[in-house]
Design a protein around this motif. Sequence first.
Motif, PDB file in Angstrom:
ATOM      1  N   GLY A  13       0.789  -1.221   0.000  1.00 28.66           N
ATOM      2  CA  GLY A  13       0.000   0.000   0.000  1.00 28.66           C
ATOM      3  C   GLY A  13       0.824   1.275   0.000  1.00 28.66           C
ATOM      4  O   GLY A  13       0.309   2.347   0.299  1.00 28.66           O
ATOM      5  N   VAL A  14       2.102   1.175  -0.333  1.00 28.55           N
ATOM      6  CA  VAL A  14       2.977   2.344  -0.358  1.00 28.55           C
ATOM      7  C   VAL A  14       3.352   2.628  -1.804  1.00 28.55           C
ATOM      8  O   VAL A  14       3.820   1.743  -2.514  1.00 28.55           O
ATOM      9  N   ASN A  15       3.156   3.867  -2.244  1.00 30.18           N
ATOM     10  CA  ASN A  15       3.490   4.265  -3.601  1.00 30.18           C
ATOM     11  C   ASN A  15       4.952   4.709  -3.628  1.00 30.18           C
ATOM     12  O   ASN A  15       5.272   5.886  -3.497  1.00 30.18           O
ATOM     13  N   VAL A  16       5.845   3.737  -3.781  1.00 26.47           N
ATOM     14  CA  VAL A  16       7.284   4.011  -3.763  1.00 26.47           C
ATOM     15  C   VAL A  16       7.686   4.900  -4.937  1.00 26.47           C
ATOM     16  O   VAL A  16       8.545   5.778  -4.789  1.00 26.47           O
ATOM     17  N   ARG A  23      11.385  12.615  -3.861  1.00 22.94           N
ATOM     18  CA  ARG A  23      12.774  12.750  -3.408  1.00 22.94           C
ATOM     19  C   ARG A  23      13.627  13.431  -4.477  1.00 22.94           C
ATOM     20  O   ARG A  23      14.406  14.330  -4.194  1.00 22.94           O
ATOM     21  N   GLU A  24      13.456  13.000  -5.712  1.00 22.92           N
ATOM     22  CA  GLU A  24      14.223  13.586  -6.822  1.00 22.92           C
ATOM     23  C   GLU A  24      13.866  15.061  -7.008  1.00 22.92           C
ATOM     24  O   GLU A  24      14.739  15.910  -7.150  1.00 22.92           O
ATOM     25  N   ALA A  25      12.566  15.370  -6.995  1.00 23.00           N
ATOM     26  CA  ALA A  25      12.121  16.755  -7.189  1.00 23.00           C
ATOM     27  C   ALA A  25      12.610  17.654  -6.056  1.00 23.00           C
ATOM     28  O   ALA A  25      13.062  18.782  -6.294  1.00 23.00           O
ATOM     29  N   LEU A  26      12.539  17.161  -4.818  1.00 24.93           N
ATOM     30  CA  LEU A  26      12.965  17.978  -3.675  1.00 24.93           C
ATOM     31  C   LEU A  26      14.466  18.189  -3.647  1.00 24.93           C
ATOM     32  O   LEU A  26      14.954  19.182  -3.118  1.00 24.93           O
ATOM     33  N   ALA A  32      11.420  23.723  -1.022  1.00 26.66           N
ATOM     34  CA  ALA A  32      10.127  23.029  -0.974  1.00 26.66           C
ATOM     35  C   ALA A  32      10.118  21.911   0.059  1.00 26.66           C
ATOM     36  O   ALA A  32       9.060  21.469   0.497  1.00 26.66           O
ATOM     37  N   ALA A  33      11.285  21.445   0.462  1.00 24.68           N
ATOM     38  CA  ALA A  33      11.385  20.364   1.448  1.00 24.68           C
ATOM     39  C   ALA A  33      11.215  20.853   2.887  1.00 24.68           C
ATOM     40  O   ALA A  33      11.135  20.044   3.815  1.00 24.68           O
TER      41      ALA A  33
END
Length: 188
Positions: A13-16, A23-26, A32-33
């Motif tokens: 149930g985790v959208n890895v 993680r990449e975007a931040l 934004a983080a």
Amino acid sequence: MNMTTQMPPANNGVNVEALMSAREALTEMPAAAEFTWRAECEWLHGVHSRSTVKGFFGLGEEHEHAETFTFDADHPTCFAAEDNGATPVEIVLSALASCLCAGVASVAQNRGIQLRSVVANVEGDMSLYGILGIDPDVRNGFKGIRVAFDIDANATKDEIAAVVAQSQKRSAVFDIITNPGNVRVSVT
């Protein structure tokens, strides 16, 4: 004849994929983080209070939860209270367990480990001598906290231990408890 058996992908149930994309975007947008989490607590009666969580700041803007969450805190009748909720220290233990369990699910999903069940039992030892001012050398908080996991998964004991270790390493609440930051209290 070469037959290979493929295990179905883990579905905890985790959208890895979304987490890795975030993680990449931040990484590209560090501002934004930066998040600010909030809770408001209102005294009700005696030592009974109610905390409300509505929204937070993150990803450069304000956010609202899908619903408002409330948590009652009180003390048990053996403390001459009405027992209208968990004690604040029990809420801290619950937060630790919740954060670690979320980490276990996320790490297991990322590693392709299917979880069947995860239970974290958390205990914290404390002497009331500190809180009640009986002995100024006794701390008010926990002397020690123990977390014991019971995990059933399609993994070896070592793989499960590695999942738990990674969860602990990335847990915000574990870090808050073991490396407390600066807390400033003011009156308005």
